[in-house]
Design an enzyme around this catalytic site. Structure first.
Site, PDB file in Angstrom:
ATOM      1  N   LYS A  39      50.248  37.115  36.360  1.00 59.13           N
ATOM      2  CA  LYS A  39      49.190  37.294  35.346  1.00 59.13           C
ATOM      3  C   LYS A  39      49.047  38.772  35.004  1.00 59.13           C
ATOM      4  O   LYS A  39      48.896  39.619  35.898  1.00 59.13           O
ATOM      5  CB  LYS A  39      47.854  36.762  35.879  1.00 59.13           C
ATOM      6  CG  LYS A  39      46.719  36.881  34.868  1.00 59.13           C
ATOM      7  CD  LYS A  39      45.488  36.129  35.355  1.00 59.13           C
ATOM      8  CE  LYS A  39      44.511  36.979  36.102  1.00 59.13           C
ATOM      9  NZ  LYS A  39      43.785  37.953  35.294  1.00 59.13           N
ATOM     10  N   ASP A  66      46.105  37.438  30.279  1.00 61.55           N
ATOM     11  CA  ASP A  66      44.677  37.125  30.433  1.00 61.55           C
ATOM     12  C   ASP A  66      43.830  38.230  29.799  1.00 61.55           C
ATOM     13  O   ASP A  66      43.290  39.077  30.492  1.00 61.55           O
ATOM     14  CB  ASP A  66      44.381  36.978  31.933  1.00 61.55           C
ATOM     15  CG  ASP A  66      42.953  36.577  32.224  1.00 61.55           C
ATOM     16  OD1 ASP A  66      42.308  35.969  31.346  1.00 61.55           O
ATOM     17  OD2 ASP A  66      42.483  36.860  33.344  1.00 61.55           O
ATOM     18  N   LYS A  68      41.410  37.434  27.496  1.00 57.67           N
ATOM     19  CA  LYS A  68      40.112  36.794  27.192  1.00 57.67           C
ATOM     20  C   LYS A  68      39.581  37.222  25.824  1.00 57.67           C
ATOM     21  O   LYS A  68      38.481  37.765  25.692  1.00 57.67           O
ATOM     22  CB  LYS A  68      39.077  37.130  28.279  1.00 57.67           C
ATOM     23  CG  LYS A  68      39.487  36.676  29.670  1.00 57.67           C
ATOM     24  CD  LYS A  68      38.380  36.902  30.677  1.00 57.67           C
ATOM     25  CE  LYS A  68      38.753  36.459  32.059  1.00 57.67           C
ATOM     26  NZ  LYS A  68      39.774  37.291  32.742  1.00 57.67           N
ATOM     27  N   ASP A  71      36.083  37.484  19.661  1.00 54.06           N
ATOM     28  CA  ASP A  71      35.721  38.276  18.473  1.00 54.06           C
ATOM     29  C   ASP A  71      35.501  37.268  17.344  1.00 54.06           C
ATOM     30  O   ASP A  71      35.514  36.051  17.593  1.00 54.06           O
ATOM     31  CB  ASP A  71      36.852  39.265  18.150  1.00 54.06           C
ATOM     32  CG  ASP A  71      36.326  40.519  17.440  1.00 54.06           C
ATOM     33  OD1 ASP A  71      35.560  40.369  16.464  1.00 54.06           O
ATOM     34  OD2 ASP A  71      36.691  41.630  17.848  1.00 54.06           O
ATOM     35  N   THR A 119      34.363  33.247  37.142  1.00 56.61           N
ATOM     36  CA  THR A 119      34.117  32.874  38.546  1.00 56.61           C
ATOM     37  C   THR A 119      33.266  33.912  39.276  1.00 56.61           C
ATOM     38  O   THR A 119      32.842  33.685  40.398  1.00 56.61           O
ATOM     39  CB  THR A 119      35.456  32.678  39.297  1.00 56.61           C
ATOM     40  OG1 THR A 119      36.331  33.760  38.973  1.00 56.61           O
ATOM     41  CG2 THR A 119      36.103  31.377  38.915  1.00 56.61           C
ATOM     42  N   ARG A 213      43.522  40.191  44.542  1.00 53.69           N
ATOM     43  CA  ARG A 213      43.355  41.082  45.694  1.00 53.69           C
ATOM     44  C   ARG A 213      43.780  40.502  47.039  1.00 53.69           C
ATOM     45  O   ARG A 213      44.363  41.240  47.848  1.00 53.69           O
ATOM     46  CB  ARG A 213      41.902  41.586  45.736  1.00 53.69           C
ATOM     47  CG  ARG A 213      41.624  42.587  44.632  1.00 53.69           C
ATOM     48  CD  ARG A 213      40.153  42.765  44.349  1.00 53.69           C
ATOM     49  NE  ARG A 213      39.597  41.603  43.662  1.00 53.69           N
ATOM     50  CZ  ARG A 213      38.357  41.543  43.181  1.00 53.69           C
ATOM     51  NH1 ARG A 213      37.550  42.578  43.327  1.00 53.69           N
ATOM     52  NH2 ARG A 213      37.937  40.465  42.565  1.00 53.69           N
TER      53      ARG A 213
HETATM   54  O1  C5P Z   1      41.375  39.687  42.970  1.00 54.84           O
HETATM   55  P1  C5P Z   1      40.972  38.295  42.543  1.00 54.84           P
HETATM   56  O2  C5P Z   1      41.748  37.203  43.273  1.00 54.84           O
HETATM   57  O3  C5P Z   1      39.485  38.089  42.590  1.00 54.84           O
HETATM   58  O4  C5P Z   1      41.441  38.227  41.025  1.00 54.84           O
HETATM   59  C1  C5P Z   1      41.127  37.176  40.186  1.00 54.84           C
HETATM   60  C2  C5P Z   1      41.782  37.410  38.865  1.00 54.84           C
HETATM   61  O5  C5P Z   1      41.445  36.300  38.040  1.00 54.84           O
HETATM   62  C3  C5P Z   1      41.336  38.660  38.109  1.00 54.84           C
HETATM   63  O6  C5P Z   1      42.485  39.172  37.455  1.00 54.84           O
HETATM   64  C4  C5P Z   1      40.337  38.172  37.117  1.00 54.84           C
HETATM   65  O7  C5P Z   1      40.361  38.899  35.904  1.00 54.84           O
HETATM   66  C5  C5P Z   1      40.813  36.752  36.875  1.00 54.84           C
HETATM   67  N1  C5P Z   1      39.802  35.799  36.428  1.00 54.84           N
HETATM   68  C6  C5P Z   1      38.672  35.484  37.158  1.00 54.84           C
HETATM   69  N2  C5P Z   1      37.754  34.580  36.653  1.00 54.84           N
HETATM   70  C7  C5P Z   1      37.966  33.976  35.483  1.00 54.84           C
HETATM   71  C8  C5P Z   1      39.131  34.285  34.752  1.00 54.84           C
HETATM   72  C9  C5P Z   1      40.038  35.193  35.268  1.00 54.84           C
HETATM   73  O8  C5P Z   1      38.490  36.007  38.255  1.00 54.84           O
HETATM   74  N3  C5P Z   1      37.111  33.071  35.035  1.00 54.84           N
END
Ligand code: C5P
Length: 241
Positions: A39, A66, A68, A71, A119, A213
């Site tokens: 991603k 991603d 998002k 606009d 999330t 992460r």
């Molecule tokens: O580091 P972590 O596992 O929390 O990363 C989650 C990834 O998913 C990030 O790149 C974040 O932008 C993305 N994301 C998210 N929640 C969403 C959509 C995308 O955490 N609803």
């Protein structure tokens, strides 16, 4: 629930949340023996535009872009047109009916996912915005609408996944971030709120999990990937038995 024919290597989508294409490529080289789906989000895209996207596609990997988009419909439509010729597999948008319809006009082979509720949001965030619905209802309503309009799927947490899968069926492509190894849903981790393990998210109906992460910052990213893939594999075999 039908088990989709998605290779284990593509069940985890690794979020390349780093500040340069060089670092992203290093992370890909360390993990690509076990993964085939990556991603590219806002940070990396701002740092290198399409460099990493094109490099990943040339290497045979799938890419979720991603950004998002949110606009006015015309602007979102033109932005989607800019990304659809780069071999990207999945892209994300937010929006009301008009925005989603406009994005769909230009999507070509790209599969479009509507973001439901981030999330990192909890119930208190909805209350602070004056909303009275539960997160689960809001996610469900937005997902159902996105599907009716013609989106390929949605992004939601694992907590809402089972209701979405059960009520909206197998056509829905469900991608779930907020994944933490060994996470109890009452834990919080980093800035994420609605979290769960990779295995449980898949058991609940997610097609793919997005992980950043927990893999990228691990001393041994491959060991974390393998642990999550075992967890996913167990869930898939339980679902098929
Ligand atoms: O580091 P972590 O596992 O929390 O990363 C989650 C990834 O998913 C990030 O790149 C974040 O932008 C993305 N994301 C998210 N929640 C969403 C959509 C995308 O955490 N609803």
């Amino acid at each position: 629930m039908a088990i989709k024919d998605i290779p284990l290597k593509e069940r985890i989508i690794l979020a390349l949340d780093v500040d340069s294409p060089a670092k992203a490529k290093e992370l890909v080289r360390r993990t690509e023996s076990h993964l085939g789906f990556y991603k590219v989000g806002l940070q990396l895209f701002m740092a290198g535009w399409f460099e990493t996207v094109d490099w990943l596609v040339d290497r045979g990997h799938k890419v979720m872009l991603d950004l998002k988009f949110f606009d006015i419909p015309e602007t979102v439509k033109l932005a989607v047109a800019q990304i659809r010729n780069h071999g990207v597999s999945l892209a994300t948008i937010h929006g009301n009916d008009a925005i989603i319809r406009a994005a769909l006009e230009e999507k070509g082979d790209l599969r479009l996912l509507a973001v439901t509720v981030l999330t990192s949001f909890g119930e208190e965030d909805l209350r602070a915005m004056g909303m009275t619905q539960s997160i689960e209802d809001l996610v469900y309503f937005r997902a159902r609408r996105a599907l009716e309009l013609g989106c390929d799927g949605v992004v939601s947490s694992g907590l809402e996944a089972s209701r979405l899968r059960h009520d909206l069926g197998d056509r829905l492509l469900l991608v779930t971030p907020g994944i933490r190894p060994g996470a109890n849903v009452l834990d919080r981790a980093d800035d994420q709120t609605r979290i769960m393990t990779a295995g449980l998210a898949i058991a609940n109906g997610a097609d793919h999990v997005v992980v950043g992460r927990p893999i990228a910052k691990a001393e041994d990213p491959v060991a974390v990937i393998r642990g999550m893939q075992q967890d996913i594999d167990i869930s898939l075999s339980r679902l098929s038995s």
